[in-house]
Design a protein around this motif. Structure first.
Motif, mmCIF file in Angstrom:
data_model
loop_
_atom_site.group_PDB
_atom_site.id
_atom_site.type_symbol
_atom_site.label_atom_id
_atom_site.label_comp_id
_atom_site.label_asym_id
_atom_site.label_seq_id
_atom_site.Cartn_x
_atom_site.Cartn_y
_atom_site.Cartn_z
ATOM 1 N N GLY A 1 0.836 -1.202 0.000
ATOM 2 C CA GLY A 1 0.000 0.000 0.000
ATOM 3 C C GLY A 1 0.864 1.243 0.000
ATOM 4 O O GLY A 1 1.892 1.300 -0.681
ATOM 5 N N TYR A 2 0.449 2.249 0.778
ATOM 6 C CA TYR A 2 1.210 3.501 0.835
ATOM 7 C C TYR A 2 2.697 3.236 1.024
ATOM 8 O O TYR A 2 3.085 2.530 1.963
ATOM 9 C CB TYR A 2 0.740 4.357 2.016
ATOM 10 C CG TYR A 2 -0.579 5.041 1.799
ATOM 11 C CD1 TYR A 2 -0.748 5.962 0.764
ATOM 12 C CD2 TYR A 2 -1.673 4.792 2.631
ATOM 13 C CE1 TYR A 2 -1.966 6.591 0.565
ATOM 14 C CE2 TYR A 2 -2.901 5.427 2.431
ATOM 15 C CZ TYR A 2 -3.037 6.334 1.393
ATOM 16 O OH TYR A 2 -4.236 6.958 1.200
ATOM 17 N N PRO A 3 3.527 3.817 0.166
ATOM 18 C CA PRO A 3 4.972 3.669 0.382
ATOM 19 C C PRO A 3 5.429 4.600 1.501
ATOM 20 O O PRO A 3 4.752 5.576 1.807
ATOM 21 C CB PRO A 3 5.565 4.108 -0.963
ATOM 22 C CG PRO A 3 4.534 5.006 -1.586
ATOM 23 C CD PRO A 3 3.194 4.592 -1.030
ATOM 24 N N GLU B 1 7.062 7.719 3.028
ATOM 25 C CA GLU B 1 7.098 9.030 2.345
ATOM 26 C C GLU B 1 8.461 9.380 1.756
ATOM 27 O O GLU B 1 8.549 10.120 0.785
ATOM 28 C CB GLU B 1 6.693 10.138 3.317
ATOM 29 C CG GLU B 1 5.194 10.244 3.500
ATOM 30 C CD GLU B 1 4.779 10.222 4.949
ATOM 31 O OE1 GLU B 1 5.617 9.880 5.806
ATOM 32 O OE2 GLU B 1 3.612 10.556 5.229
ATOM 33 N N ASP C 1 9.542 11.969 -7.023
ATOM 34 C CA ASP C 1 9.100 11.681 -8.390
ATOM 35 C C ASP C 1 9.912 12.460 -9.421
ATOM 36 O O ASP C 1 9.481 12.609 -10.559
ATOM 37 C CB ASP C 1 7.600 11.951 -8.540
ATOM 38 C CG ASP C 1 7.265 13.421 -8.447
ATOM 39 O OD1 ASP C 1 7.924 14.144 -7.657
ATOM 40 O OD2 ASP C 1 6.361 13.881 -9.170
ATOM 41 N N ARG D 1 7.845 18.824 4.910
ATOM 42 C CA ARG D 1 7.246 19.240 3.634
ATOM 43 C C ARG D 1 6.823 18.010 2.832
ATOM 44 O O ARG D 1 5.714 17.919 2.313
ATOM 45 C CB ARG D 1 8.240 20.095 2.850
ATOM 46 C CG ARG D 1 7.662 20.842 1.657
ATOM 47 C CD ARG D 1 7.617 19.982 0.392
ATOM 48 N NE ARG D 1 6.811 20.600 -0.629
ATOM 49 C CZ ARG D 1 6.178 19.909 -1.590
ATOM 50 N NH1 ARG D 1 6.243 18.604 -1.644
ATOM 51 N NH2 ARG D 1 5.445 20.538 -2.486
ATOM 52 N N GLN D 2 7.731 17.053 2.718
ATOM 53 C CA GLN D 2 7.442 15.870 1.911
ATOM 54 C C GLN D 2 6.363 14.996 2.552
ATOM 55 O O GLN D 2 5.511 14.455 1.854
ATOM 56 C CB GLN D 2 8.728 15.057 1.673
ATOM 57 C CG GLN D 2 9.727 15.730 0.730
ATOM 58 C CD GLN D 2 9.174 15.983 -0.656
ATOM 59 O OE1 GLN D 2 8.441 16.957 -0.890
ATOM 60 N NE2 GLN D 2 9.525 15.133 -1.602
ATOM 61 N N ALA D 3 6.371 14.893 3.879
ATOM 62 C CA ALA D 3 5.354 14.071 4.549
ATOM 63 C C ALA D 3 3.969 14.700 4.426
ATOM 64 O O ALA D 3 2.961 14.006 4.512
ATOM 65 C CB ALA D 3 5.720 13.883 6.016
ATOM 66 N N THR D 4 3.905 16.002 4.218
ATOM 67 C CA THR D 4 2.625 16.707 4.188
ATOM 68 C C THR D 4 2.095 16.911 2.769
ATOM 69 O O THR D 4 0.897 16.841 2.526
ATOM 70 C CB THR D 4 2.769 18.079 4.877
ATOM 71 O OG1 THR D 4 3.325 17.879 6.174
ATOM 72 C CG2 THR D 4 1.430 18.778 5.006
ATOM 73 N N LYS D 5 2.990 17.174 1.818
ATOM 74 C CA LYS D 5 2.548 17.524 0.464
ATOM 75 C C LYS D 5 2.990 16.503 -0.588
ATOM 76 O O LYS D 5 2.977 16.798 -1.791
ATOM 77 C CB LYS D 5 3.071 18.920 0.094
ATOM 78 C CG LYS D 5 2.552 20.014 1.028
ATOM 79 C CD LYS D 5 3.197 21.367 0.754
ATOM 80 C CE LYS D 5 2.608 22.076 -0.438
ATOM 81 N NZ LYS D 5 3.069 23.489 -0.520
ATOM 82 N N PHE D 6 3.394 15.328 -0.153
ATOM 83 C CA PHE D 6 3.867 14.298 -1.074
ATOM 84 C C PHE D 6 3.580 12.969 -0.399
ATOM 85 O O PHE D 6 3.504 12.908 0.815
ATOM 86 C CB PHE D 6 5.378 14.500 -1.315
ATOM 87 C CG PHE D 6 5.998 13.525 -2.270
ATOM 88 C CD1 PHE D 6 5.617 13.515 -3.599
ATOM 89 C CD2 PHE D 6 6.975 12.629 -1.844
ATOM 90 C CE1 PHE D 6 6.199 12.620 -4.492
ATOM 91 C CE2 PHE D 6 7.561 11.735 -2.736
ATOM 92 C CZ PHE D 6 7.173 11.736 -4.060
ATOM 93 N N ASN D 7 3.432 11.897 -1.187
ATOM 94 C CA ASN D 7 3.073 10.632 -0.557
ATOM 95 C C ASN D 7 3.916 9.466 -1.038
ATOM 96 O O ASN D 7 3.475 8.327 -1.076
ATOM 97 C CB ASN D 7 1.579 10.352 -0.762
ATOM 98 C CG ASN D 7 0.925 9.812 0.491
ATOM 99 O OD1 ASN D 7 1.618 9.383 1.408
ATOM 100 N ND2 ASN D 7 -0.385 9.818 0.551
ATOM 101 N N GLY D 8 5.157 9.790 -1.436
ATOM 102 C CA GLY D 8 6.063 8.705 -1.811
ATOM 103 C C GLY D 8 5.983 8.335 -3.284
ATOM 104 O O GLY D 8 5.166 8.854 -4.031
ATOM 105 N N VAL D 9 6.861 7.417 -3.664
ATOM 106 C CA VAL D 9 7.013 6.987 -5.055
ATOM 107 C C VAL D 9 6.449 5.577 -5.191
ATOM 108 O O VAL D 9 6.581 4.750 -4.287
ATOM 109 C CB VAL D 9 8.513 7.004 -5.437
ATOM 110 C CG1 VAL D 9 8.747 6.432 -6.831
ATOM 111 C CG2 VAL D 9 9.078 8.422 -5.325
ATOM 112 N N SER D 10 5.852 5.294 -6.326
ATOM 113 C CA SER D 10 5.310 3.966 -6.635
ATOM 114 C C SER D 10 6.303 2.857 -6.270
ATOM 115 O O SER D 10 7.488 2.942 -6.592
ATOM 116 C CB SER D 10 4.994 3.896 -8.132
ATOM 117 O OG SER D 10 5.016 2.570 -8.611
#
Lengths: 405, 405
Positions: B70-72, B74, B105, B280-289
């Motif tokens: 599921g969610y990678p 972050e 990404d 920043r990344q944990a809030t406005k990004f959700n990791g890479v496939s």
């Protein structure tokens, strides 16, 4: 070099990390315990076979010079934009142009990045409780003001959603510039009817406010008359941006793909927002992996549709088991019908965290305390339908054995 | 609702769309012409077999409940962060911790989004000519000031890079807060030596400036003594963020994956930038496939390394063909050794665009006018090594037949 001071205002919310820490501590103290997690909003079922086939094919294309693909178009390949346009809009009687749809690496990114095109001076209205990204990204951008002793930010307009208003926010007395709405709601699982959404669209049009409509959970809507898109409401194209995700629709949390709709007629101060978002994405984003785009396209194929419907039915059945089981155990509970989330009132005398601790201690079940989603979530608790049916049944049996009177 | 007015300052640069439009117009007027494109910086060779195998395997994992993801995380799965840490840093004698590496990404996203953690009040220094994303994202953020009649922004410190300073910028007389450096450079193809980079690191440390070091083209460095990472310079961890991409290293333009290094000892006003970027990344990004992360991991396997080296050698050979062919034809030219780009001086009396038109008309070869990368790029022209060797040879033969004296 001066840092963005607004970042210092955010305390780590620790919601899910505190949840995980408490779970780990319990497990360490009770190695024999079979702890069941109904806390996190992440899917667990495998991807649809149609999606898997499409990805294998796309991977093979990347292996061959003649079919290799380099930089993707910044807003998405035509094949996926056309599939979205047809299936999510045209076939549902909604007129959305292909160049009003922007494919992305997920709704969380879009939800945070969309703020780039708005002035820092805007006043935003946010439901309480709600998905924490709305408020956190506005704190970072400098739109929050300061935090008071009750945990409320001075420049944010809060819209409490509790049992008292059936979890549908009232129109705010102070007019916001930007209004975040999320239906089906995370965490309450409640939906807005067409009439309720119309009230918001009319309000936004009258006051020249912008609605950011997060419909990440639209695929869970099963009841007639509940809009899946804000654009089912007349006038919404003049006041609303819609954020969509494949995460819950097709189990894509590990794939990272979603999209945002910015209608061309959406104008403020004489400026259309569509080219602003197009420029933002062309400058600070570089498109979605070709393989992921083919995966998303497969969701809209005939087999793909059938397969994801089966997976949704699986989760919906879990939601029903949770909802009915809790009701049977005497809990006051909400959501769970058009949503993978069941929102329950914790027993009198407990805070959300106290109930969390007791549920873990007595039932070995992990949920999420409502207060983690905002001050008005205090006294509530969220359980999710994304586990296995077997474990879900087991968790509910344990809860019943402890709480049923 | 007030829009972010800074967006209105940006005129669409139209660089690559004007290039494409002119090419289409020529092709329409001359349907029989075999136009060769050496204009765009996009790769054309298929992905390495090791990468393809890894993706097929990862796709199959997503098809099965036991191995579904599921969610990678972050910031990236441990397996890819460890591969990056070992191969790009530890093995090269550089000490970078795993939690100083943030998978993303792509470098374009990071390069734009990194500005979120800095105050709007910072003054930035940018090479001229350069990759347009640095300046465009700062205009959007409100750091540019206004544009003068020469196309220069009032609040940006320009660092001209021309033949006169061998395309290595001089230390600016006004001290910037943030300094963008890109080596090997896009578009000039020139590199910085260890001594040159040390001068910048010392300057940044002395003046408490931040260096944003874009090393997207590091895999093209073949000469000894040319740093691939800014962290090869002592003290750089206290003044520099490094942006990396798999796009050119492994032909990943269509895959969307890169990473950014933010050392923990990088502090300004007593605040470490590492947790700010993490937030920043944990809030406005959700990791890479997950699939993309497995693909990136395969680049670092033994076969993967060998295979991508072969592809790089293919492009490097093209660069050599272009560089030597142009020299033979009498052009003054630069880059092409540690870079896929050859930067040439257009014949006297021509502007960059006039040369573009003539090259298209007389040789049916498309390149990119240097002026599109900034005012100091006027009089220069960029050709890229990312085409097929056959077409590259053909293009150079045509150029020779027209321009060789």
């Amino acid at each position: 070099m001066k840092i963005n001071d607004n970042f210092l205002k955010i305390e780590s919310s620790y919601l899910f990390s505190t949840v995980a820490k408490k779970q780990r501590a319990y497990q360490a103290a009770h190695p024999e315990a079979d702890v069941i997690r109904l806390s996190i909003g992440d899917v667990t079922r495998p991807l649809a076979p149609a999606v898997i086939d499409a990805m294998h094919k796309a991977v093979d294309e990347m292996a061959c010079e003649a079919t290799f693909r380099g930089y993707p178009p910044e807003y998405g390949y035509d094949f996926i934009l056309e599939a979205i346009q047809k299936n999510d809009y045209t076939d549902r009687g909604i007129d959305i142009a292909k160049d009003e749809i922007f494919l992305s690496d997920g709704a969380k990114s879009d939800c945070g990045n969309i703020g780039d095109i708005f002035s820092v001076d805007n006043k935003v209205a946010i439901c309480d409780p709600v998905y924490p990204v709305y408020i956190d990204t506005n704190i970072m951008a400098g739109r929050s003001g300061d935090k008071d002793e009750n945990g409320l930010w001075s420049n944010i307009i809060y819209m409490p959603c509790t049992a008292e208003n059936n979890f549908t926010p009232d129109l705010p007395s102070e007019v916001p510039d930007v209004i975040y709405l999320c239906f089906p709601n995370n965490p309450t699982g409640m939906v807005a009817t067409k009439e309720q959404l119309k009230k918001w669209v009319d309000y936004a049009l009258e006051h020249k406010s912008l609605i950011l409509f997060d419909s990440a959970y639209e695929s869970f809507v099963v009841e007639e008359g509940i809009p899946k898109s804000i654009y089912e409401i007349e006038g919404a194209k003049k006041c609303a941006i819609e954020l969509r995700s494949f995460s819950k629709t097709a189990g894509f949390t590990g794939m990272r793909c979603g999209y945002t709709v910015v209608p061309k007629e959406l104008e403020f101060e004489g400026t259309s927002l569509n080219p602003l978002w197009a420029r933002r994405q062309a400058t600070k984003f570089n498109g979605v992996s070709y393989i992921t785009q083919r995966a998303a396209e497969a969701i809209y194929s005939e087999e793909g549709k059938k397969q994801i419907k089966e997976t949704l039915a699986y989760y919906q059945n879990n939601a029903k088991i949770i909802f009915e089981g809790l009701k049977d155990a005497g809990f006051e509970c909400y959501g769970g019908v058009n949503s993978p989330y069941v929102w329950l009132r914790v027993p009198q005398g407990y805070t959300s965290w106290e109930f969390f601790d007791e549920l873990l201690e007595k039932c070995q079940v992990v949920g999420t305390p409502g207060s983690g989603f905002g001050p008005a979530g205090e006294g509530y608790f969220r359980l999710t339908a994304f586990g296995s049916t077997e474990k879900t049944i087991e968790a509910i049996e344990r809860i019943k054995s402890v709480y049923k009177k």
